[in-house]
Design a protein around this motif. Structure first.
Motif, mmCIF file in Angstrom:
data_model
loop_
_atom_site.group_PDB
_atom_site.id
_atom_site.type_symbol
_atom_site.label_atom_id
_atom_site.label_comp_id
_atom_site.label_asym_id
_atom_site.label_seq_id
_atom_site.Cartn_x
_atom_site.Cartn_y
_atom_site.Cartn_z
ATOM 1 N N PHE A 135 -3.297 3.307 -28.277
ATOM 2 C CA PHE A 135 -3.151 4.239 -27.157
ATOM 3 C C PHE A 135 -1.879 5.069 -27.283
ATOM 4 C CE2 PHE A 135 -6.493 2.461 -24.344
ATOM 5 C CZ PHE A 135 -6.975 3.674 -23.884
ATOM 6 N N LEU A 136 -0.782 4.408 -27.600
ATOM 7 C CA LEU A 136 0.462 5.163 -27.749
ATOM 8 C C LEU A 136 0.414 6.076 -28.981
ATOM 9 C CD1 LEU A 136 3.148 2.519 -26.756
ATOM 10 C CD2 LEU A 136 2.164 4.344 -25.369
ATOM 11 N N GLY A 137 -0.286 5.638 -30.016
ATOM 12 C CA GLY A 137 -0.489 6.512 -31.169
ATOM 13 C C GLY A 137 -1.313 7.736 -30.791
ATOM 14 N N ALA A 138 -2.350 7.516 -29.985
ATOM 15 C CA ALA A 138 -3.141 8.647 -29.499
ATOM 16 C C ALA A 138 -2.274 9.580 -28.661
ATOM 17 C CB ALA A 138 -4.324 8.144 -28.685
ATOM 18 N N GLY A 139 -1.355 9.001 -27.879
ATOM 19 C CA GLY A 139 -0.439 9.828 -27.094
ATOM 20 C C GLY A 139 0.455 10.679 -27.978
ATOM 21 N N ALA A 140 0.905 10.109 -29.108
ATOM 22 C CA ALA A 140 1.730 10.877 -30.044
ATOM 23 C C ALA A 140 0.923 12.020 -30.657
ATOM 24 C CB ALA A 140 2.265 9.959 -31.139
ATOM 25 N N VAL A 141 -0.361 11.768 -30.932
ATOM 26 C CA VAL A 141 -1.220 12.828 -31.466
ATOM 27 C C VAL A 141 -1.418 13.930 -30.425
ATOM 28 C CG1 VAL A 141 -3.552 13.375 -32.264
ATOM 29 C CG2 VAL A 141 -2.420 11.297 -33.076
ATOM 30 N N GLU A 244 5.747 15.624 -35.612
ATOM 31 C CA GLU A 244 5.916 14.231 -35.202
ATOM 32 C C GLU A 244 6.582 14.147 -33.832
ATOM 33 O OE1 GLU A 244 4.909 11.443 -36.092
ATOM 34 O OE2 GLU A 244 4.768 11.202 -38.256
ATOM 35 N N ALA A 245 6.212 13.113 -33.087
ATOM 36 C CA ALA A 245 6.858 12.863 -31.802
ATOM 37 C C ALA A 245 8.288 12.402 -32.036
ATOM 38 C CB ALA A 245 6.075 11.800 -31.033
ATOM 39 N N PRO A 246 9.146 12.528 -31.035
ATOM 40 C CA PRO A 246 10.524 12.034 -31.211
ATOM 41 C C PRO A 246 10.539 10.519 -31.376
ATOM 42 C CG PRO A 246 10.109 12.661 -28.936
ATOM 43 C CD PRO A 246 8.939 13.159 -29.717
ATOM 44 N N TRP A 247 11.659 9.999 -31.857
ATOM 45 C CA TRP A 247 11.752 8.556 -32.126
ATOM 46 C C TRP A 247 11.628 7.723 -30.855
ATOM 47 C CZ3 TRP A 247 10.778 5.635 -35.983
ATOM 48 C CH2 TRP A 247 10.875 6.125 -37.278
ATOM 49 N N SER A 248 11.889 8.320 -29.724
ATOM 50 C CA SER A 248 11.682 7.578 -28.469
ATOM 51 C C SER A 248 10.211 7.222 -28.280
ATOM 52 C CB SER A 248 12.167 8.424 -27.281
ATOM 53 O OG SER A 248 11.447 9.656 -27.212
ATOM 54 N N MET A 249 9.315 7.985 -28.904
ATOM 55 C CA MET A 249 7.885 7.686 -28.867
ATOM 56 C C MET A 249 7.425 6.924 -30.099
ATOM 57 S SD MET A 249 6.446 11.325 -27.365
ATOM 58 C CE MET A 249 4.738 10.805 -27.349
ATOM 59 N N ARG A 250 8.063 7.168 -31.229
ATOM 60 C CA ARG A 250 7.625 6.519 -32.465
ATOM 61 C C ARG A 250 8.126 5.082 -32.603
ATOM 62 N NH1 ARG A 250 9.365 10.501 -37.128
ATOM 63 N NH2 ARG A 250 10.719 11.364 -35.503
ATOM 64 N N PHE A 251 9.314 4.795 -32.083
ATOM 65 C CA PHE A 251 9.865 3.451 -32.253
ATOM 66 C C PHE A 251 8.981 2.368 -31.613
ATOM 67 C CE2 PHE A 251 12.689 -0.044 -30.899
ATOM 68 C CZ PHE A 251 13.075 -0.496 -32.156
ATOM 69 N N PRO A 252 8.459 2.582 -30.389
ATOM 70 C CA PRO A 252 7.530 1.573 -29.849
ATOM 71 C C PRO A 252 6.306 1.359 -30.723
ATOM 72 C CG PRO A 252 8.273 3.051 -28.109
ATOM 73 C CD PRO A 252 8.759 3.634 -29.400
ATOM 74 N N LEU A 253 5.861 2.409 -31.428
ATOM 75 C CA LEU A 253 4.719 2.252 -32.325
ATOM 76 C C LEU A 253 5.047 1.279 -33.456
ATOM 77 C CD1 LEU A 253 3.474 5.959 -32.732
ATOM 78 C CD2 LEU A 253 2.746 4.255 -31.063
ATOM 79 N N VAL A 254 6.257 1.379 -33.979
ATOM 80 C CA VAL A 254 6.673 0.488 -35.074
ATOM 81 C C VAL A 254 6.714 -0.961 -34.590
ATOM 82 C CG1 VAL A 254 8.522 -0.070 -36.685
ATOM 83 C CG2 VAL A 254 7.969 2.326 -36.203
ATOM 84 N N VAL A 255 7.262 -1.170 -33.397
ATOM 85 C CA VAL A 255 7.337 -2.530 -32.841
ATOM 86 C C VAL A 255 5.941 -3.093 -32.629
ATOM 87 C CG1 VAL A 255 8.109 -3.894 -30.867
ATOM 88 C CG2 VAL A 255 9.558 -2.055 -31.754
ATOM 89 N N LEU A 256 5.054 -2.294 -32.032
ATOM 90 C CA LEU A 256 3.686 -2.755 -31.792
ATOM 91 C C LEU A 256 2.932 -2.970 -33.100
ATOM 92 C CD1 LEU A 256 2.845 -0.432 -28.779
ATOM 93 C CD2 LEU A 256 3.017 -2.923 -28.709
ATOM 94 N N ALA A 257 3.230 -2.167 -34.111
ATOM 95 C CA ALA A 257 2.577 -2.349 -35.406
ATOM 96 C C ALA A 257 2.914 -3.712 -36.008
ATOM 97 C CB ALA A 257 2.995 -1.227 -36.363
ATOM 98 N N LEU A 258 4.155 -4.144 -35.837
ATOM 99 C CA LEU A 258 4.534 -5.489 -36.315
ATOM 100 C C LEU A 258 3.701 -6.559 -35.619
ATOM 101 C CD1 LEU A 258 8.433 -5.083 -36.445
ATOM 102 C CD2 LEU A 258 6.838 -5.121 -38.378
ATOM 103 N N GLY A 259 3.506 -6.371 -34.295
ATOM 104 C CA GLY A 259 2.663 -7.314 -33.565
ATOM 105 C C GLY A 259 1.211 -7.252 -34.016
ATOM 106 N N ALA A 260 0.715 -6.038 -34.291
ATOM 107 C CA ALA A 260 -0.665 -5.891 -34.738
ATOM 108 C C ALA A 260 -0.896 -6.546 -36.097
ATOM 109 C CB ALA A 260 -1.031 -4.407 -34.807
ATOM 110 N N ILE A 261 0.161 -6.654 -36.891
ATOM 111 C CA ILE A 261 0.028 -7.288 -38.207
ATOM 112 C C ILE A 261 0.206 -8.801 -38.105
ATOM 113 C CG2 ILE A 261 1.031 -7.471 -40.521
ATOM 114 C CD1 ILE A 261 1.838 -4.519 -40.251
#
Length: 419
Positions: A135-141, A244-261
């Motif tokens: 969802f947050l990735g879709a928001g960045a798109v 690309e979205a600013p890092w304020s939007m991208r950083f949560p994606l990185v954290v959630l990606a770790l959880g998704a893995i």
């Protein structure tokens, strides 16, 4: 129907509404109209999963009713299948993910229905990471495309949004259950294997519908990836200005990606015996989760086969032959319209509930309120007083001789009465 069954079914109806199960699901796709972070919270971690949590925590009740467990299994399986069919033809990027949520909640419920409560909670746990990520990735798109949500107007964004693309791909692989590395593989397979290992008619039906839904999940998930990030840009103006979205939007994606893995591997103890202790009760003979570790090779690998079929079909239609989907939709227009309109539930509810409710409301407003209450009550009483006041006003002429004449007449009447 015994009391325990009735209580369990009524609790489940509440859980169906809370977790958007079949028939009571229509609010969930509409809820994604709000801001994307709100969608992520609603769909991934908080509200919709409360129904699953309720059923799992109420396991001491549900375990005493085979009927209630069968209903939970059937509703969950139908929801997983139904939402996956609808997700395959949606074009709004957030709506695709919303129907994916609905489908995954169906998996959780039919796991609970075969008494694999721990597997349901495990999938609830892993789902929170990869669905919030999507969802947050879709928001960045959407942010990059200047609030455009229609995937038909996207394309080729992997070059413009490499980090967002990588994060969305991780979320997609986790959702579709790519083996051994991503979270969805562990939790979804635990559900499917438990349904098969229940060795009941309803469990087997749920397993079969779950396998088919898994293939459709892969299809619509990679359809989203291919339409959004691959191919040629459909809207050159939006593509040229994408960033690309600013890092304020991208950083949560990185954290959630770790959880998704890693949440799948780290959360595996959830499906081991005794992890939830007394929080979940399983009646004697309900051994689906325990038996799931001993299912055959084919059962274990069939979800991956469904993944490969869904991926191959999606790649062929949206990468190799991108003109085919429109031709297929035109050739099977009625089926396409049926799925695109989510099996016409909104249309049906509009005619069954919304229009009659509006007619009743209008009747109460026009007849009950305006005609009866206002006309004969509040306004009617006021009009009566007004008419009486207007009549009495005619008696007040302001001339002294009129009042003197009235007093003389009054005295004569009194003298006549008392003589």
């Amino acid at each position: 129907m015994d009391t325990i069954t009735l209580i369990s079914l009524l609790l489940f109806v509440g859980a169906m509404g809370k977790s958007a199960q079949f028939i009571l699901h229509t609010w969930l796709p509409d809820a994604m109209e709000g801001p994307t972070p709100v969608s992520a919270l609603i769909h991934a971690a908080t509200m919709v999963t409360a129904g699953v949590f309720l059923v799992c925590r109420a396991s001491p009740l549900f375990e005493l009713s085979e009927t209630a467990l069968m209903v939970v299994t059937l509703v969950g399986a139908v929801t997983a299948f139904f939402a996956a069919t609808v997700g395959m033809v949606q074009n709004d990027i957030k709506r695709v993910i919303a129907y994916s949520t609905c489908s995954q909640l169906g998996y959780m419920f039919f796991a609970a229905g075969v008494s694999a409560y721990a597997a349901a909670m495990f999938h609830l746990f892993t789902h929170a990471f990869f669905k919030a990520l999507l969802f947050l990735g879709a928001g960045a798109v959407i942010h990059a495309m200047h609030h455009e949500q229609d995937m038909r107007h996207m394309g080729g964004l992997s070059k413009k949004l490499p980090i967002t693309y990588a994060m969305m791909m991780i979320g997609t692989l986790a959702l579709t259950g790519f083996p051994y590395l991503f979270a969805g593989f562990y939790s979804k397979d635990a559900i499917l294997e438990s349904a098969f290992a229940a060795h009941t008619t309803m469990g087997t039906i749920a397993w079969a519908m779950g396998i088919i839904a898994a293939g459709m999940t892969t299809f619509y998930s990679f359809r989203l990836v291919f339409m959004t990030f691959h191919g040629k840009p459909a809207d050159q103006h939006h593509y040229d200005h994408a960033h690309e979205a600013p890092w304020s939007m991208r950083f949560p994606l990185v954290v959630l990606a770790l959880g998704a893995i890693f949440s799948g591997m780290l959360g595996l103890p959830m499906v081991s015996d005794g992890w939830f202790k007394s929080a979940i009760f399983i009646a004697q003979g309900h051994d689906a989760l325990a038996n799931s570790h001993h299912v055959g090779f084919i059962v274990k690998w069939l979800p991956f086969v469904a993944f490969l079929v869904g991926l191959a079909l999606s790649y062929y239609l949206y990468m190799l032959r991108p003109e085919l989907p429109a031709r297929i939709a035109a050739r099977f227009s009625r089926t396409y319209e049926f799925l695109s309109n989510a099996w016409y539930f909104d249309w049906l509810y509009e005619r069954m509930f919304i229009r009659p409710a509006k007619l009743i409301g209008k009747g109460l407003w026009k007849t009950g309120d305006e005609t009866i209450i206002d006309g004969f009550g509040v306004n009617g009483l006021a009009a009566t007083v007004m008419r009486l006041a207007m009549g009495m006003r005619q008696w007040q002429s302001g001339y002294i001789y009129h009042y003197a004449f009235a007093m003389i007449i009054g005295l004569l009447v009194l003298a006549t009465l008392y003589t």
